[in-house]
Design a protein around this motif. Structure first.
Motif, short mmCIF file in Angstrom:
data_model
loop_
_atom_site.label_atom_id
_atom_site.label_comp_id
_atom_site.label_asym_id
_atom_site.label_seq_id
_atom_site.Cartn_x
_atom_site.Cartn_y
_atom_site.Cartn_z
N PRO A 35 -3.09 -12.37 -97.32
CA PRO A 35 -2.61 -11.98 -98.65
C PRO A 35 -1.50 -12.87 -99.21
O PRO A 35 -1.41 -13.04 -100.43
CB PRO A 35 -2.10 -10.55 -98.42
CG PRO A 35 -2.93 -10.05 -97.29
CD PRO A 35 -3.13 -11.23 -96.39
N ASN A 36 -0.69 -13.44 -98.33
CA ASN A 36 0.43 -14.28 -98.81
C ASN A 36 -0.03 -15.64 -99.31
O ASN A 36 0.77 -16.41 -99.86
CB ASN A 36 1.47 -14.46 -97.71
CG ASN A 36 2.17 -13.18 -97.34
OD1 ASN A 36 2.21 -12.24 -98.14
ND2 ASN A 36 2.73 -13.12 -96.14
N THR A 37 -1.28 -15.98 -99.10
CA THR A 37 -1.76 -17.33 -99.43
C THR A 37 -2.66 -17.37 -100.66
O THR A 37 -3.18 -18.43 -101.00
CB THR A 37 -2.54 -17.93 -98.25
OG1 THR A 37 -3.75 -17.18 -98.04
CG2 THR A 37 -1.70 -17.91 -96.97
N ILE A 38 -2.83 -16.23 -101.33
CA ILE A 38 -3.80 -16.19 -102.42
C ILE A 38 -3.32 -15.26 -103.53
O ILE A 38 -2.68 -14.24 -103.26
CB ILE A 38 -5.18 -15.75 -101.87
CG1 ILE A 38 -6.30 -16.12 -102.83
CG2 ILE A 38 -5.20 -14.28 -101.50
CD1 ILE A 38 -7.67 -16.12 -102.18
N ASN A 39 -3.60 -15.61 -104.77
CA ASN A 39 -3.22 -14.82 -105.94
C ASN A 39 -4.42 -14.00 -106.39
O ASN A 39 -5.36 -14.54 -106.98
CB ASN A 39 -2.74 -15.75 -107.06
CG ASN A 39 -2.17 -14.98 -108.24
OD1 ASN A 39 -2.72 -13.97 -108.67
ND2 ASN A 39 -1.05 -15.47 -108.78
N VAL A 40 -4.39 -12.70 -106.11
CA VAL A 40 -5.54 -11.84 -106.40
C VAL A 40 -5.78 -11.73 -107.90
O VAL A 40 -6.93 -11.73 -108.37
CB VAL A 40 -5.34 -10.45 -105.77
CG1 VAL A 40 -6.50 -9.52 -106.15
CG2 VAL A 40 -5.24 -10.56 -104.25
N SER A 41 -4.71 -11.67 -108.68
CA SER A 41 -4.86 -11.56 -110.14
C SER A 41 -5.60 -12.79 -110.69
O SER A 41 -6.46 -12.67 -111.58
CB SER A 41 -3.49 -11.44 -110.80
OG SER A 41 -2.85 -10.25 -110.40
N HIS A 42 -5.28 -13.95 -110.14
CA HIS A 42 -5.96 -15.18 -110.57
C HIS A 42 -7.43 -15.16 -110.15
O HIS A 42 -8.31 -15.61 -110.90
CB HIS A 42 -5.24 -16.40 -109.97
CG HIS A 42 -5.90 -17.70 -110.30
ND1 HIS A 42 -5.94 -18.21 -111.58
CD2 HIS A 42 -6.58 -18.60 -109.52
CE1 HIS A 42 -6.60 -19.36 -111.58
NE2 HIS A 42 -6.99 -19.62 -110.35
N LEU A 43 -7.71 -14.64 -108.97
CA LEU A 43 -9.09 -14.57 -108.49
C LEU A 43 -9.97 -13.76 -109.45
O LEU A 43 -11.12 -14.11 -109.71
CB LEU A 43 -9.15 -13.93 -107.11
CG LEU A 43 -8.71 -14.75 -105.89
CD1 LEU A 43 -8.81 -13.90 -104.64
CD2 LEU A 43 -9.56 -16.01 -105.75
N ARG A 44 -9.40 -12.66 -109.96
CA ARG A 44 -10.19 -11.76 -110.81
C ARG A 44 -10.64 -12.44 -112.10
O ARG A 44 -11.58 -11.98 -112.75
CB ARG A 44 -9.35 -10.51 -111.14
CG ARG A 44 -9.15 -9.58 -109.94
CD ARG A 44 -8.66 -8.22 -110.36
NE ARG A 44 -8.55 -7.32 -109.23
CZ ARG A 44 -7.41 -7.04 -108.61
NH1 ARG A 44 -6.27 -7.60 -109.02
NH2 ARG A 44 -7.39 -6.21 -107.59
N GLU A 45 -9.97 -13.51 -112.49
CA GLU A 45 -10.35 -14.22 -113.71
C GLU A 45 -11.64 -15.01 -113.53
O GLU A 45 -12.31 -15.31 -114.51
CB GLU A 45 -9.22 -15.15 -114.13
CG GLU A 45 -7.92 -14.43 -114.51
CD GLU A 45 -6.79 -15.40 -114.78
OE1 GLU A 45 -7.04 -16.63 -114.73
OE2 GLU A 45 -5.65 -14.95 -115.02
N GLN A 46 -11.97 -15.34 -112.28
CA GLN A 46 -13.12 -16.22 -112.03
C GLN A 46 -14.20 -15.60 -111.14
O GLN A 46 -15.37 -15.99 -111.23
CB GLN A 46 -12.65 -17.52 -111.36
CG GLN A 46 -11.60 -18.29 -112.13
CD GLN A 46 -11.19 -19.54 -111.38
OE1 GLN A 46 -12.02 -20.40 -111.08
NE2 GLN A 46 -9.91 -19.65 -111.06
N PHE A 47 -13.80 -14.63 -110.28
CA PHE A 47 -14.72 -14.13 -109.27
C PHE A 47 -14.80 -12.60 -109.31
O PHE A 47 -14.08 -11.94 -110.06
CB PHE A 47 -14.26 -14.58 -107.87
CG PHE A 47 -14.03 -16.06 -107.75
CD1 PHE A 47 -15.08 -16.95 -107.92
CD2 PHE A 47 -12.77 -16.57 -107.49
CE1 PHE A 47 -14.89 -18.31 -107.82
CE2 PHE A 47 -12.55 -17.93 -107.38
CZ PHE A 47 -13.61 -18.81 -107.55
#
Length: 314
Positions: free
Chosen positions: A58-70
């Motif tokens: 979880p510390n290595t990835i931005n979930v909010s940003h992921l939701r924009e593309q995936f």
């Protein structure tokens, strides 16, 4: 173009809860027809999992940003929180595997409830007895914790009967809606081996699978044992066993003995205690003491009952 599919487990802080997400991972794989990306605090659980493409901490990835593309599915964020309709999802009153599925809007059938774990190759352990009873003496939530005195008595009595005992477990903690430390009960074993804080998850799997039987309370290693072919003795607690017992070969009773003490009320799983504590069923009372106001957890079994169960298996 098919989008990548993520399962976000960043709010899932316990190993056992995370392992119990694997039926949902498998269901997502079957539904989308492609491997799933998993965000988790326990990447080792998903090593070699054929339904998982890759894991991220979880510390290595931005979930909010992921939701924009995936496509991103999130479970366990509902733990300790209420929905817009003021409904609280109750961890002790929902099957632990269904907890993940319900978060995504579906349920699993009984033949879909088995957890998945794929261990690495077994590494020989020095001085490991050829035949042994494996125990998991650790502290967890009070309603599930068998006392250190009971674990030591069990070990002593098994040794007196010429049965070797091996102990496994790790000091850990869990944070989130409630915070709790989970230290090991670390004691010497005359006939056997103390492996507390010395094994990986994969080695723990092999030790369980090789044992004569595995004795544990409701814990992460109970769910790990559910991915082996070992005989398992599950200690009774204040949570209904059907919410926690592993599914193997479509059954919760395959090579599993559930040993309950003198109280069978399973108070932590009873809805009426939310009403007693908070005035309606939407609240979850603390799990730190018997909700029937008994001085001890009478649902915990006696040592002699565990000995009898082990002798039946042996």
């Amino acid at each position: 173009m098919n989008k990548k599919v993520f399962l976000n487990l960043s709010e899932c802080y316990a190993m056992g809860d995370t392992l119990c997400s694997t039926p949902t991972v498998r269901k997502l794989y079957e539904s989308y027809g492609r491997k799933i990306y998993v965000i988790t605090h326990f990447p080792e659980i998903f090593d070699s999992n054929p339904y998982v493409e890759k894991t991220y901490h979880p510390n290595t990835i931005n979930v909010s940003h992921l939701r924009e593309q995936f496509i991103v599915h999130t479970t366990f964020d509902i733990l300790g929180n209420k929905t817009e309709r003021d409904v609280e999802y109750k961890h002790a009153r929902i099957d632990i595997r269904q907890y993940h599925a319900i978060s995504l809007g579906f349920m699993l059938s009984p033949d879909e409830m088995a957890c998945n774990y794929y261990p690495k190759k077994y590494e020989p352990i020095e001085n490991l007895p050829e035949k042994y009873v494996l125990i998991h003496p650790v502290q967890t939530w009070p309603n599930r914790t068998w006392s250190s005195t009971n674990w030591m008595k069990l070990t002593q009595k098994l040794n007196e009967n010429g049965i070797s005992v091996v102990s496994i477990g790790k000091d850990s903690s869990e944070r989130g809606f409630f915070n709790i430390n989970k230290p090991t009960f670390n004691f010497d074993i005359k006939n056997g081996l103390n492996l507390m804080n010395k094994t990986s998850l994969s080695q723990a799997w092999h030790l369980i699978n090789k044992s004569l039987c595995f004795v544990t309370m409701d814990s992460g290693l109970l769910h790990l044992a559910g991915t082996t072919d070992a005989e398992v003795i599950m200690l009774g607690s204040a949570i209904k066993p059907e919410f926690r017992k592993p599914y193997r070969q479509g059954s919760q009773d395959y090579k599993l003995s559930y040993i309950l003490g003198g109280c069978n009320l399973h108070c932590c799983s009873e809805m009426k205690h939310g009403v007693k504590e908070w005035g309606d069923i939407q609240g979850v009372p603390p799990l730190i003491g018997c909700l029937e106001n008994k001085k001890t957890f009478e649902c915990h079994p006696l040592v002699d009952e565990i000995i009898k169960s082990i002798k039946k298996i042996l």
